[in-house]
Design a protein around this motif. Structure first.
Motif, short mmCIF file in Angstrom:
data_model
loop_
_atom_site.label_atom_id
_atom_site.label_comp_id
_atom_site.label_asym_id
_atom_site.label_seq_id
_atom_site.Cartn_x
_atom_site.Cartn_y
_atom_site.Cartn_z
N ARG A 1 12.23 0.19 3.67
CA ARG A 1 11.07 0.56 4.48
C ARG A 1 9.82 0.61 3.63
O ARG A 1 9.87 0.85 2.43
CB ARG A 1 11.30 1.93 5.11
CG ARG A 1 12.37 1.90 6.17
CD ARG A 1 12.31 3.16 7.02
NE ARG A 1 13.23 3.04 8.13
CZ ARG A 1 14.40 3.65 8.19
NH1 ARG A 1 14.79 4.42 7.21
NH2 ARG A 1 15.17 3.49 9.25
N CYS A 2 8.69 0.45 4.31
CA CYS A 2 7.38 0.53 3.68
C CYS A 2 6.77 1.88 4.03
O CYS A 2 6.66 2.24 5.20
CB CYS A 2 6.47 -0.58 4.22
SG CYS A 2 7.17 -2.23 4.09
N HIS A 3 6.38 2.62 3.01
CA HIS A 3 5.83 3.96 3.21
C HIS A 3 4.43 4.04 2.62
O HIS A 3 4.20 3.58 1.51
CB HIS A 3 6.71 5.00 2.52
CG HIS A 3 8.14 4.96 2.95
ND1 HIS A 3 8.57 5.47 4.15
CD2 HIS A 3 9.23 4.46 2.33
CE1 HIS A 3 9.88 5.29 4.26
NE2 HIS A 3 10.30 4.68 3.17
N ALA B 1 -2.40 -2.64 1.04
CA ALA B 1 -1.03 -2.14 1.20
C ALA B 1 -0.22 -3.08 2.09
O ALA B 1 0.92 -3.45 1.77
CB ALA B 1 -1.04 -0.73 1.77
N ASP B 2 -0.82 -3.50 3.21
CA ASP B 2 -0.14 -4.44 4.12
C ASP B 2 0.21 -5.74 3.41
O ASP B 2 1.30 -6.29 3.59
CB ASP B 2 -1.01 -4.75 5.34
CG ASP B 2 -1.11 -3.58 6.31
OD1 ASP B 2 -0.37 -2.59 6.16
OD2 ASP B 2 -1.95 -3.68 7.23
N ALA B 3 -0.71 -6.24 2.61
CA ALA B 3 -0.46 -7.49 1.88
C ALA B 3 0.71 -7.31 0.91
O ALA B 3 1.57 -8.19 0.79
CB ALA B 3 -1.72 -7.94 1.14
N ARG C 1 7.77 -3.11 8.65
CA ARG C 1 7.02 -2.07 9.35
C ARG C 1 6.63 -1.02 8.32
O ARG C 1 7.40 -0.66 7.45
CB ARG C 1 7.89 -1.43 10.43
CG ARG C 1 7.20 -0.31 11.16
CD ARG C 1 8.10 0.39 12.14
NE ARG C 1 9.11 1.16 11.40
CZ ARG C 1 10.15 1.74 11.95
NH1 ARG C 1 10.37 1.63 13.24
NH2 ARG C 1 11.01 2.43 11.23
N ALA C 2 5.42 -0.52 8.46
CA ALA C 2 4.96 0.54 7.56
C ALA C 2 4.91 1.86 8.32
O ALA C 2 4.64 1.88 9.52
CB ALA C 2 3.58 0.20 7.01
N ILE D 1 -0.97 5.07 -1.79
CA ILE D 1 0.33 4.72 -2.36
C ILE D 1 1.04 3.86 -1.33
O ILE D 1 1.25 4.30 -0.19
CB ILE D 1 1.16 5.96 -2.70
CG1 ILE D 1 0.45 6.81 -3.76
CG2 ILE D 1 2.56 5.55 -3.19
CD1 ILE D 1 1.12 8.14 -4.03
N ALA D 2 1.37 2.65 -1.72
CA ALA D 2 2.08 1.70 -0.86
C ALA D 2 3.48 1.52 -1.43
O ALA D 2 3.73 0.63 -2.25
CB ALA D 2 1.33 0.37 -0.81
#
Length: 139
Positions: free
Chosen positions: A69-71, A94-96, A105-106, A62-63
């Protein structure tokens, strides 16, 4: 890894995901039910990413991005398919997604007792921040 396909989950995938997580994921969540996953897919149709090989579900992540924020949650790879780059491919997807949304930032929630996962997250470039502690309140 060309036979690995990563895609966004739809409502038709929920039952399969809920059957997959007890086999592949450590721990449980209060949202690990049809209602919780349905809400996620309806609210953010691109958040739940599935990795499939030959039509079989082999991994999830799950992105989630809340605009701030990115979780990352529920990174799970079926035990029979581990150490084949599936988690890496899911985290790259997910990063993409986060980058496209403007994320900076994740962060990931990792169980304290899950040493295997801690090593995997470290290998993916994440590091532990001991000065933060998660606080929760059931609703």
């Amino acid at each position: 890894m060309s036979d690995l396909h990563i895609r966004c989950a739809g409502l038709d995938d929920i039952d399969g995901v809920l059957q997959f997580w007890p086999e592949a994921a450590e721990g449980t969540s209060i949202s690990d039910d049809r209602d919780g996953v349905s809400r996620l897919v309806v609210r953010d149709p691109e958040a739940l990413l599935l990795a499939e090989r030959d039509g079989r579900l082999v991994g999830t992540v799950i992105a989630g991005f809340d605009g701030w924020r990115c979780h990352v949650y529920r990174l799970a790879v079926h035990p029979a398919f581990r150490r084949q780059g599936i988690a890496t491919a899911l985290l790259e997807a997910a990063d993409a997604r986060f980058t496209a949304l403007g994320g900076r930032r994740a962060d990931a929630m990792v169980l304290e007792a899950n040493e295997r996962a801690q090593h995997a997250w470290a290998a993916a470039g994440y590091h532990r921040e001991d000065h933060w502690r998660r606080w929760v309140k059931p609703l």
